[in-house]
Design an enzyme around this catalytic site. Structure first.
Site, PDB file in Angstrom:
ATOM      1  N   GLN A 209      -7.076  -9.472 -11.178  1.00  0.00           N
ATOM      2  CA  GLN A 209      -6.376  -8.275 -11.753  1.00  0.00           C
ATOM      3  C   GLN A 209      -5.990  -8.209 -13.257  1.00  0.00           C
ATOM      4  O   GLN A 209      -5.056  -7.077 -13.751  1.00  0.00           O
ATOM      5  CB  GLN A 209      -5.283  -7.570 -10.640  1.00  0.00           C
ATOM      6  CG  GLN A 209      -6.172  -7.475  -9.468  1.00  0.00           C
ATOM      7  CD  GLN A 209      -6.216  -8.830  -8.474  1.00  0.00           C
ATOM      8  OE1 GLN A 209      -6.343  -9.464  -8.720  1.00  0.00           O
ATOM      9  NE2 GLN A 209      -5.504  -8.212  -7.670  1.00  0.00           N
TER      10      GLN A 209
ATOM     11  N   ARG B  82      -4.798  -0.619  -5.107  1.00  0.00           N
ATOM     12  CA  ARG B  82      -4.228  -1.937  -5.130  1.00  0.00           C
ATOM     13  C   ARG B  82      -3.105  -1.513  -5.941  1.00  0.00           C
ATOM     14  O   ARG B  82      -2.797  -1.176  -6.678  1.00  0.00           O
ATOM     15  CB  ARG B  82      -4.944  -2.928  -5.079  1.00  0.00           C
ATOM     16  CG  ARG B  82      -6.174  -3.660  -5.812  1.00  0.00           C
ATOM     17  CD  ARG B  82      -5.490  -3.026  -7.598  1.00  0.00           C
ATOM     18  NE  ARG B  82      -4.375  -4.515  -7.973  1.00  0.00           N
ATOM     19  CZ  ARG B  82      -3.342  -3.495  -8.444  1.00  0.00           C
ATOM     20  NH1 ARG B  82      -3.211  -3.329  -9.566  1.00  0.00           N
ATOM     21  NH2 ARG B  82      -2.851  -4.640  -8.925  1.00  0.00           N
ATOM     22  N   GLY B  83      -1.671  -3.171  -5.357  1.00  0.00           N
ATOM     23  CA  GLY B  83      -0.650  -2.573  -6.123  1.00  0.00           C
ATOM     24  C   GLY B  83       0.535  -1.678  -5.705  1.00  0.00           C
ATOM     25  O   GLY B  83       0.081  -0.727  -4.317  1.00  0.00           O
ATOM     26  N   ALA B  84       1.392  -2.505  -4.449  1.00  0.00           N
ATOM     27  CA  ALA B  84       2.194  -2.195  -4.296  1.00  0.00           C
ATOM     28  C   ALA B  84       2.403  -0.968  -4.172  1.00  0.00           C
ATOM     29  O   ALA B  84       2.294  -0.045  -3.261  1.00  0.00           O
ATOM     30  CB  ALA B  84       3.665  -3.104  -3.709  1.00  0.00           C
TER      31      ALA B  84
ATOM     32  N   ARG C 288      -2.759  -3.122   5.148  1.00  0.00           N
ATOM     33  CA  ARG C 288      -2.223  -4.625   4.027  1.00  0.00           C
ATOM     34  C   ARG C 288      -1.669  -4.976   4.699  1.00  0.00           C
ATOM     35  O   ARG C 288      -0.508  -4.299   4.648  1.00  0.00           O
ATOM     36  CB  ARG C 288      -2.958  -4.283   2.809  1.00  0.00           C
ATOM     37  CG  ARG C 288      -4.313  -4.154   2.395  1.00  0.00           C
ATOM     38  CD  ARG C 288      -4.240  -3.983   0.881  1.00  0.00           C
ATOM     39  NE  ARG C 288      -4.494  -5.572   0.348  1.00  0.00           N
ATOM     40  CZ  ARG C 288      -4.557  -6.241  -0.812  1.00  0.00           C
ATOM     41  NH1 ARG C 288      -3.829  -5.636  -2.313  1.00  0.00           N
ATOM     42  NH2 ARG C 288      -3.856  -7.088  -1.733  1.00  0.00           N
TER      43      ARG C 288
ATOM     44  N   ASP D  83       5.285  -7.377  -4.625  1.00  0.00           N
ATOM     45  CA  ASP D  83       4.706  -6.424  -2.587  1.00  0.00           C
ATOM     46  C   ASP D  83       5.552  -6.473  -2.190  1.00  0.00           C
ATOM     47  O   ASP D  83       5.383  -5.524  -1.372  1.00  0.00           O
ATOM     48  CB  ASP D  83       3.192  -7.092  -2.443  1.00  0.00           C
ATOM     49  CG  ASP D  83       2.638  -7.425  -3.689  1.00  0.00           C
ATOM     50  OD1 ASP D  83       2.106  -7.952  -4.226  1.00  0.00           O
ATOM     51  OD2 ASP D  83       1.527  -6.550  -2.612  1.00  0.00           O
TER      52      ASP D  83
ATOM     53  N   ASN E 190       4.856 -11.594  -4.371  1.00  0.00           N
ATOM     54  CA  ASN E 190       3.661 -11.810  -4.939  1.00  0.00           C
ATOM     55  C   ASN E 190       2.225 -12.388  -5.196  1.00  0.00           C
ATOM     56  O   ASN E 190       2.199 -13.379  -4.256  1.00  0.00           O
ATOM     57  CB  ASN E 190       4.615 -11.566  -6.218  1.00  0.00           C
ATOM     58  CG  ASN E 190       3.926 -10.844  -7.420  1.00  0.00           C
ATOM     59  OD1 ASN E 190       3.582  -9.651  -7.610  1.00  0.00           O
ATOM     60  ND2 ASN E 190       3.304 -11.624  -8.813  1.00  0.00           N
ATOM     61  N   LYS E 191       1.304 -11.840  -5.930  1.00  0.00           N
ATOM     62  CA  LYS E 191       0.299 -12.369  -5.795  1.00  0.00           C
ATOM     63  C   LYS E 191       0.496 -13.912  -6.051  1.00  0.00           C
ATOM     64  O   LYS E 191       0.726 -14.764  -6.940  1.00  0.00           O
ATOM     65  CB  LYS E 191      -0.565 -11.483  -7.122  1.00  0.00           C
ATOM     66  CG  LYS E 191      -2.172 -12.070  -7.482  1.00  0.00           C
ATOM     67  CD  LYS E 191      -2.770 -11.991  -6.188  1.00  0.00           C
ATOM     68  CE  LYS E 191      -2.615 -10.509  -6.163  1.00  0.00           C
ATOM     69  NZ  LYS E 191      -3.635 -10.529  -4.323  1.00  0.00           N
TER      70      LYS E 191
HETATM   71  O1  MRU Z   1      -3.616  -8.010  -3.662  1.00  0.00           O
HETATM   72  P1  MRU Z   1      -2.953  -6.720  -5.033  1.00  0.00           P
HETATM   73  O2  MRU Z   1      -3.981  -6.141  -6.597  1.00  0.00           O
HETATM   74  O3  MRU Z   1      -2.553  -5.026  -4.295  1.00  0.00           O
HETATM   75  O4  MRU Z   1      -1.732  -7.495  -5.300  1.00  0.00           O
HETATM   76  C1  MRU Z   1      -0.913  -6.582  -6.165  1.00  0.00           C
HETATM   77  C2  MRU Z   1       0.568  -7.535  -6.770  1.00  0.00           C
HETATM   78  O5  MRU Z   1       0.346  -8.851  -6.214  1.00  0.00           O
HETATM   79  C3  MRU Z   1       1.161  -7.287  -7.922  1.00  0.00           C
HETATM   80  O6  MRU Z   1       1.928  -7.907  -8.635  1.00  0.00           O
HETATM   81  C4  MRU Z   1       2.646  -5.876  -6.433  1.00  0.00           C
HETATM   82  O7  MRU Z   1       2.111  -5.275  -6.089  1.00  0.00           O
HETATM   83  C5  MRU Z   1       3.833  -5.317  -7.778  1.00  0.00           C
HETATM   84  S1  MRU Z   1       2.388  -3.773  -7.986  1.00  0.00           S
HETATM   85  C6  MRU Z   1       3.680  -3.052  -9.105  1.00  0.00           C
END
Ligand code: MRU
Length: 367
Positions: A201, A46-48, A88, A242, A252-253
């Site tokens: 996370q 996970r994470g962009a 996703r 993201d 973002n999250k």
């Molecule tokens: O749902 P996730 O864990 O994939 O969400 C991740 C985030 O929101 C991060 O802040 C975002 O991807 C930036 S990663 C450098």
């Protein structure tokens, strides 16, 4: 250990199953496109930026799994790419990386060449993201240095949300890169880590990363940030993203928007760290047009943790109550002090973004 790597000994793509961190380090090999999609959807990765790199390796796996009697290799791989891109919806890095690899493929070549090109391109994207995060760290360092100077070397307090660290990228992270750069320079700093419900996370991954590097940090509930800001306990907020519209709106999250509102009310700088792969060069209005993922409500109903030597799942709410799991929100550009990118720091608006990335400035296209 990177969260994804290519193993030359057996030509396999390997990932860490982040659902199990920090309690267990479980490594998975991705063999089929279906497995890649599950790994992205169910958030093993996970994470962009990491989702992007995993998708890129997914194209390599698609090429590897072309059957001997396939009549139209291009259509087959294209269909697999569409599935990968849909795994996703919010992180644009996924679409960007899958398309980048697909466009490099020469379908008049033989299949071995196609496989090799896909692998090379996916690995190149991974290395490019590492380099970009490193530069984000170098540019973002100046912001923390400035705070430390203003406070005469007293602890600089940074707040971050979710995990935008090395586990969300490949190395360094985005939001964490300036933190690591400042830490390596000996600047006294401390990080407030939002736990980031429902999947934690922040508590599970960001805290784990900071702990392993020896950076002072404290995990807080998602709602504590406003209180800390009112009491001058936060000097700067740095988060990842993201998908960021070229006009400055940031997805973002979930919960990021509320932190930005609190930061604005308390005159605390709110920065977003991102590589260029996270910009959406088409979307103008982030709130209206960035797709927000809605995940399974079970992620809210149950909490997972480590108990008596194993990972356990417990129910935390009445079985019959409905739950809604919005995974991201959009922070409007007006609440953002600036972007930290691999090309430097800029304001969160179209003119500033396009002046850092002039090659994207097809002024006829953008309104
Ligand atoms: O749902 P996730 O864990 O994939 O969400 C991740 C985030 O929101 C991060 O802040 C975002 O991807 C930036 S990663 C450098």
């Amino acid at each position: 250990m990177r969260p994804i790597w290519f193993d030359k000994t057996d030509n396999s793509v390997n990932i860490i199953d982040q659902r199990k961190l920090p309690h267990k380090t479980v490594i998975e090999k991705l063999i089929s496109v279906a497995q890649v999609i599950t790994a992205i959807k169910d958030m093993y990765v996970r994470g962009a930026p990491l989702i992007g790199v995993t998708g890129a390796y997914g194209v390599y796996i698609a090429a590897k799994t072309v059957s001997d009697n396939c009549k139209d290799i291009k259509s087959y791989i294209d269909a697999e790419c569409q599935k990968l891109k849909n795994a996703r919806p919010t992180a644009i890095n996924l679409i960007w990386a899958v398309e980048k690899v697909f466009q490099k493929l020469n379908f008049s070549a033989n299949i071995e060449d196609i496989i090799n090109t896909a692998k090379k391109e996916a690995s190149a994207i991974a290395e490019e993201e590492v380099e970009n995060c490193k530069k984000i760290g170098e540019y973002g360092l100046s912001l923390i240095e400035e705070i430390s100077k203003k406070k005469n070397g007293k602890t600089a307090n940074i707040l971050t949300h979710c995990n935008a660290g090395r586990l969300a990228c490949i190395e360094y992270g985005t939001a964490t890169a300036p933190i690591y750069a400042a830490f390596d320079k000996g600047i006294d700093l401390h990080v407030w880590v939002d736990e980031t419900r429902p999947l934690n996370q922040g508590a599970r991954l960001t805290a784990y990363e900071l702990e392993e590097k020896g950076v002072k940090h404290t995990v807080i509930t998602d709602n504590a940030g406003g209180h800390l800001m009112q009491h001058s306990l936060v000097d700067i907020a740095i988060v990842g993203t993201d998908r960021t519209a070229y006009t400055g709106d940031v997805a973002n999250k979930i919960g990021t928007y509320l932190k930005a509102l609190a930061a604005k009310d308390n005159k605390i700088p709110f920065y977003v760290a991102l590589p260029s792969s996270t910009f959406d060069w088409k979307i103008k209005d982030g709130i209206k047009d960035i797709p927000i993922e809605k995940r399974n409500s079970d992620e809210i109903r149950y909490v997972e943790g480590f108990c008596r030597g194993k990972i356990e799942k417990v129910a935390i709410m009445p079985q019959k109550s409905p739950a809604a799991n919005y995974a991201f929100d959009v922070t409007p550009a007006r609440l953002i002090t600036g972007f930290i990118t691999e090309r430097g720091i800029c304001k969160a608006n179209k003119e500033a973004v396009l002046s850092l990335f002039p090659e994207k400035n097809r002024s006829k296209t953008y309104g």
